[in-house]
Design a protein around this motif. Structure first.
Motif, PDB file in Angstrom:
ATOM      1  N   THR A 158       0.843  -1.196   0.000  1.00 36.27           N
ATOM      2  CA  THR A 158       0.000   0.000   0.000  1.00 36.27           C
ATOM      3  C   THR A 158       0.876   1.243   0.000  1.00 36.27           C
ATOM      4  O   THR A 158       1.786   1.362   0.828  1.00 36.27           O
ATOM      5  CB  THR A 158      -0.928   0.028   1.231  1.00 36.27           C
ATOM      6  N   PHE A 159       0.622   2.141  -0.941  1.00 33.89           N
ATOM      7  CA  PHE A 159       1.312   3.440  -0.964  1.00 33.89           C
ATOM      8  C   PHE A 159       0.588   4.347  -1.944  1.00 33.89           C
ATOM      9  O   PHE A 159      -0.243   3.905  -2.743  1.00 33.89           O
ATOM     10  CB  PHE A 159       2.785   3.295  -1.370  1.00 33.89           C
ATOM     11  N   SER A 160       0.908   5.628  -1.888  1.00 34.45           N
ATOM     12  CA  SER A 160       0.403   6.583  -2.870  1.00 34.45           C
ATOM     13  C   SER A 160       1.551   7.445  -3.351  1.00 34.45           C
ATOM     14  O   SER A 160       2.486   7.738  -2.598  1.00 34.45           O
ATOM     15  CB  SER A 160      -0.717   7.449  -2.285  1.00 34.45           C
ATOM     16  N   LEU A 161       1.477   7.843  -4.604  1.00 33.45           N
ATOM     17  CA  LEU A 161       2.529   8.635  -5.238  1.00 33.45           C
ATOM     18  C   LEU A 161       1.869   9.805  -5.958  1.00 33.45           C
ATOM     19  O   LEU A 161       1.057   9.606  -6.859  1.00 33.45           O
ATOM     20  CB  LEU A 161       3.317   7.768  -6.219  1.00 33.45           C
ATOM     21  N   GLN A 162       2.220  11.006  -5.534  1.00 36.92           N
ATOM     22  CA  GLN A 162       1.613  12.200  -6.103  1.00 36.92           C
ATOM     23  C   GLN A 162       2.255  12.564  -7.443  1.00 36.92           C
ATOM     24  O   GLN A 162       3.420  12.246  -7.708  1.00 36.92           O
ATOM     25  CB  GLN A 162       1.765  13.369  -5.132  1.00 36.92           C
ATOM     26  N   ALA A 205       9.502  -0.174   4.659  1.00 32.99           N
ATOM     27  CA  ALA A 205       9.483   1.247   5.026  1.00 32.99           C
ATOM     28  C   ALA A 205       9.017   2.050   3.828  1.00 32.99           C
ATOM     29  O   ALA A 205       9.237   1.662   2.686  1.00 32.99           O
ATOM     30  CB  ALA A 205      10.883   1.715   5.465  1.00 32.99           C
ATOM     31  N   SER A 206       8.383   3.179   4.091  1.00 32.96           N
ATOM     32  CA  SER A 206       7.999   4.100   3.031  1.00 32.96           C
ATOM     33  C   SER A 206       7.916   5.502   3.619  1.00 32.96           C
ATOM     34  O   SER A 206       7.652   5.683   4.804  1.00 32.96           O
ATOM     35  CB  SER A 206       6.666   3.699   2.397  1.00 32.96           C
ATOM     36  N   GLY A 207       8.147   6.484   2.762  1.00 30.56           N
ATOM     37  CA  GLY A 207       8.112   7.868   3.198  1.00 30.56           C
ATOM     38  C   GLY A 207       9.046   8.706   2.372  1.00 30.56           C
ATOM     39  O   GLY A 207       9.460   8.297   1.281  1.00 30.56           O
ATOM     40  N   THR A 208       9.401   9.878   2.865  1.00 33.14           N
ATOM     41  CA  THR A 208      10.351  10.702   2.133  1.00 33.14           C
ATOM     42  C   THR A 208      11.719  10.030   2.098  1.00 33.14           C
ATOM     43  O   THR A 208      12.028   9.203   2.956  1.00 33.14           O
ATOM     44  CB  THR A 208      10.486  12.094   2.782  1.00 33.14           C
ATOM     45  N   ALA A 209      12.524  10.423   1.111  1.00 33.89           N
ATOM     46  CA  ALA A 209      13.841   9.807   0.964  1.00 33.89           C
ATOM     47  C   ALA A 209      14.685  10.023   2.230  1.00 33.89           C
ATOM     48  O   ALA A 209      15.376   9.094   2.683  1.00 33.89           O
ATOM     49  CB  ALA A 209      14.553  10.384  -0.256  1.00 33.89           C
ATOM     50  N   ASN A 210      14.625  11.209   2.807  1.00 35.81           N
ATOM     51  CA  ASN A 210      15.420  11.476   4.015  1.00 35.81           C
ATOM     52  C   ASN A 210      14.985  10.595   5.175  1.00 35.81           C
ATOM     53  O   ASN A 210      15.820  10.053   5.921  1.00 35.81           O
ATOM     54  CB  ASN A 210      15.297  12.950   4.415  1.00 35.81           C
ATOM     55  N   ASP A 211      13.680  10.425   5.354  1.00 36.59           N
ATOM     56  CA  ASP A 211      13.172   9.620   6.469  1.00 36.59           C
ATOM     57  C   ASP A 211      13.545   8.160   6.314  1.00 36.59           C
ATOM     58  O   ASP A 211      13.999   7.509   7.260  1.00 36.59           O
ATOM     59  CB  ASP A 211      11.665   9.761   6.590  1.00 36.59           C
ATOM     60  N   LEU A 232       9.003  11.734  -7.661  1.00 33.53           N
ATOM     61  CA  LEU A 232       9.725  10.528  -8.059  1.00 33.53           C
ATOM     62  C   LEU A 232       9.919   9.654  -6.825  1.00 33.53           C
ATOM     63  O   LEU A 232      10.490  10.096  -5.833  1.00 33.53           O
ATOM     64  CB  LEU A 232      11.079  10.900  -8.670  1.00 33.53           C
ATOM     65  N   MET A 233       9.433   8.432  -6.898  1.00 31.15           N
ATOM     66  CA  MET A 233       9.570   7.481  -5.798  1.00 31.15           C
ATOM     67  C   MET A 233      10.584   6.411  -6.179  1.00 31.15           C
ATOM     68  O   MET A 233      10.439   5.744  -7.217  1.00 31.15           O
ATOM     69  CB  MET A 233       8.233   6.829  -5.458  1.00 31.15           C
ATOM     70  N   GLY A 234      11.626   6.257  -5.376  1.00 32.07           N
ATOM     71  CA  GLY A 234      12.585   5.192  -5.574  1.00 32.07           C
ATOM     72  C   GLY A 234      12.079   3.907  -4.953  1.00 32.07           C
ATOM     73  O   GLY A 234      11.647   3.894  -3.788  1.00 32.07           O
ATOM     74  N   LEU A 235      12.110   2.831  -5.712  1.00 36.14           N
ATOM     75  CA  LEU A 235      11.675   1.517  -5.249  1.00 36.14           C
ATOM     76  C   LEU A 235      12.918   0.687  -4.972  1.00 36.14           C
ATOM     77  O   LEU A 235      13.665   0.342  -5.893  1.00 36.14           O
ATOM     78  CB  LEU A 235      10.794   0.857  -6.319  1.00 36.14           C
ATOM     79  N   LEU A 236      13.164   0.390  -3.713  1.00 32.00           N
ATOM     80  CA  LEU A 236      14.397  -0.254  -3.289  1.00 32.00           C
ATOM     81  C   LEU A 236      14.123  -1.604  -2.642  1.00 32.00           C
ATOM     82  O   LEU A 236      13.028  -1.874  -2.156  1.00 32.00           O
ATOM     83  CB  LEU A 236      15.146   0.637  -2.289  1.00 32.00           C
ATOM     84  N   GLY A 237      15.168  -2.431  -2.608  1.00 32.92           N
ATOM     85  CA  GLY A 237      15.077  -3.730  -1.968  1.00 32.92           C
ATOM     86  C   GLY A 237      16.076  -4.685  -2.576  1.00 32.92           C
ATOM     87  O   GLY A 237      16.508  -4.495  -3.718  1.00 32.92           O
ATOM     88  N   PRO A 238      16.453  -5.722  -1.837  1.00 30.75           N
ATOM     89  CA  PRO A 238      17.406  -6.693  -2.377  1.00 30.75           C
ATOM     90  C   PRO A 238      16.814  -7.474  -3.541  1.00 30.75           C
ATOM     91  O   PRO A 238      15.592  -7.453  -3.771  1.00 30.75           O
ATOM     92  CB  PRO A 238      17.690  -7.608  -1.183  1.00 30.75           C
ATOM     93  N   ASN A 239      17.662  -8.151  -4.295  1.00 28.57           N
ATOM     94  CA  ASN A 239      17.182  -9.007  -5.378  1.00 28.57           C
ATOM     95  C   ASN A 239      16.185 -10.024  -4.825  1.00 28.57           C
ATOM     96  O   ASN A 239      16.407 -10.622  -3.779  1.00 28.57           O
ATOM     97  CB  ASN A 239      18.352  -9.741  -6.037  1.00 28.57           C
ATOM     98  N   GLY A 240      15.078 -10.179  -5.548  1.00 27.93           N
ATOM     99  CA  GLY A 240      14.063 -11.127  -5.120  1.00 27.93           C
ATOM    100  C   GLY A 240      13.057 -10.568  -4.136  1.00 27.93           C
ATOM    101  O   GLY A 240      12.185 -11.307  -3.659  1.00 27.93           O
ATOM    102  N   SER A 241      13.141  -9.273  -3.858  1.00 22.22           N
ATOM    103  CA  SER A 241      12.219  -8.679  -2.885  1.00 22.22           C
ATOM    104  C   SER A 241      10.868  -8.317  -3.495  1.00 22.22           C
ATOM    105  O   SER A 241       9.928  -7.996  -2.766  1.00 22.22           O
ATOM    106  CB  SER A 241      12.839  -7.439  -2.246  1.00 22.22           C
TER     107      SER A 241
END
Length: 225
Positions: free
Chosen positions: A21-25, A218-224, A29-38
């Motif tokens: 669950t997330f929203s993108l205005q 986790a989700s939120g601003t890049a700094n957070d 630009l939202m970076g989608l991160l995670g290890p391989n296979g995530s």
């Protein structure tokens, strides 16, 4: 904007991503991160309708993307897939015109507005200078610009990119992300981009969605984040 609500999807009826669950205005630009296979690529494929969802859905405004007709999805969501390579035998202009496929008539004829959209996309992606060259004769960085231009030619409000800097040297990595960052702001695009480089994600992303084992860690601003 893009809104994803409790989205679960996978392959052979087995969930790879679970209740995302997330929203993108628009304009962010939202970076989608995670290890391989995530589940990064799986999430992008589910939003763009390449694979079916098991639960939940993805929406833009009041329109439900998941389960919609592929032609209607293509008018709202453009995708730059991972490790894209351009087919031989086509000029750059012809490749970018392929992005207008959702808007062509039943005979597949392009009209003035299609040509104008393709030319605008070439200019915005920085590919206009080699528009008449054969696409497979370009460098990796130049090809990536063409692939981005093809996506922009769709004139969508949502842009999905699956690790667009793969196989690019540092110069072209920065050039690609600078272009995407600029386009998000100038065109008001909602951009969701899978990346594997944390430094690049921190530099160019407004927001970050971090996946682990198919779930949102986790989700939120890049700094957070």
């Amino acid at each position: 904007m893009l809104r994803v609500n409790k989205l679960s999807a996978g392959y052979n009826h087995q969930a790879v991503i679970k209740e995302i669950t997330f929203s993108l205005q628009s304009g962010r630009l939202m970076g989608l991160l995670g290890p391989n296979g995530s589940g990064k690529s799986t999430l992008l494929r589910a939003i763009s309708g390449v694979i079916d969802t098991l639960e939940g859905g993805a929406f833009t405004g009041d329109f439900r993307l998941t389960g919609a007709d592929p032609l209607e999805i293509a008018k709202r969501v453009a995708v730059v897939p991972q490790g894209s390579r351009l087919p031989p035998g086509f000029t750059v202009e012809e490749i970018v015109m392929m992005g207008r496929a959702p808007y062509l008539d039943w005979a597949g004829r392009a009209h003035d507005e299609d040509v104008a959209a393709a030319q605008s996309a070439l200019q915005q992606a920085g590919a206009l200078e080699f528009a008449r060259r054969m696409a497979n004769h370009l460098s990796a960085g130049e090809q990536q610009r063409v692939i981005l231009a093809r996506a922009l030619a769709q004139n969508t409000s949502i842009l999905l990119l699956d690790e667009p800097t793969t196989h690019l040297d540092l110069y072209y990595q920065l050039e690609t992300l600078q272009t995407v960052r600029r386009l998000a702001s100038e065109r008001g695009l909602a951009v969701l981009m899978a990346l594997h480089d944390l430094n690049l994600a921190a530099r160019f992303s407004d927001d970050v969605l971090l996946l682990k084992d198919g779930q949102c860690a986790a989700s939120g601003t890049a700094n957070d984040v």
